[in-house]
Write a protein that holds these residues in place. Sequence first.
Motif, PDB file in Angstrom:
ATOM      1  N   LEU A   1       0.810  -1.208   0.000  1.00  0.00           N
ATOM      2  CA  LEU A   1       0.000   0.000   0.000  1.00  0.00           C
ATOM      3  C   LEU A   1       0.853   1.272   0.000  1.00  0.00           C
ATOM      4  O   LEU A   1       0.369   2.348   0.306  1.00  0.00           O
ATOM      5  N   HIS A   2       2.119   1.148  -0.339  1.00  0.00           N
ATOM      6  CA  HIS A   2       3.095   2.240  -0.418  1.00  0.00           C
ATOM      7  C   HIS A   2       3.406   2.873   0.927  1.00  0.00           C
ATOM      8  O   HIS A   2       4.454   3.470   1.079  1.00  0.00           O
ATOM      9  N   VAL A   3       2.533   2.815   1.879  1.00  0.00           N
ATOM     10  CA  VAL A   3       2.818   3.325   3.217  1.00  0.00           C
ATOM     11  C   VAL A   3       3.222   2.173   4.113  1.00  0.00           C
ATOM     12  O   VAL A   3       4.132   2.274   4.920  1.00  0.00           O
ATOM     13  N   PHE A   4       2.538   1.063   3.952  1.00  0.00           N
ATOM     14  CA  PHE A   4       2.871  -0.155   4.680  1.00  0.00           C
ATOM     15  C   PHE A   4       2.471  -1.352   3.823  1.00  0.00           C
ATOM     16  O   PHE A   4       1.760  -1.223   2.836  1.00  0.00           O
TER      17      PHE A   4
END
Length: 88
Positions: free
Chosen positions: A57-60
């Motif tokens: 999710l690009h953040v985590f």
Amino acid sequence: MTNRSRTYPGWQLLLLLLALGGIIGGWIGDAIIKLWPGLSILGRVQSVGLPTFTMDLHVFTLSFGFMLNINFFTILGFILAWLFYKRL
């Protein structure tokens, strides 16, 4: 007359005992197979479950998966753990 129904401990204890029974059964099975290689057919493992699924999710990153490796000794450990639970 009194109604004597058997009450068992919670399902959490059952899950814990089943997990421990499977783990210990697998360890004992590995030791038995090392001592008597002729019993290696009983140690054949079948894998059941969901392979690892990863979502970035690009953040985590989230990873999901569950695999249960079953052989004869693991099933025997499950059965003994369930019998122990019934005796509690």
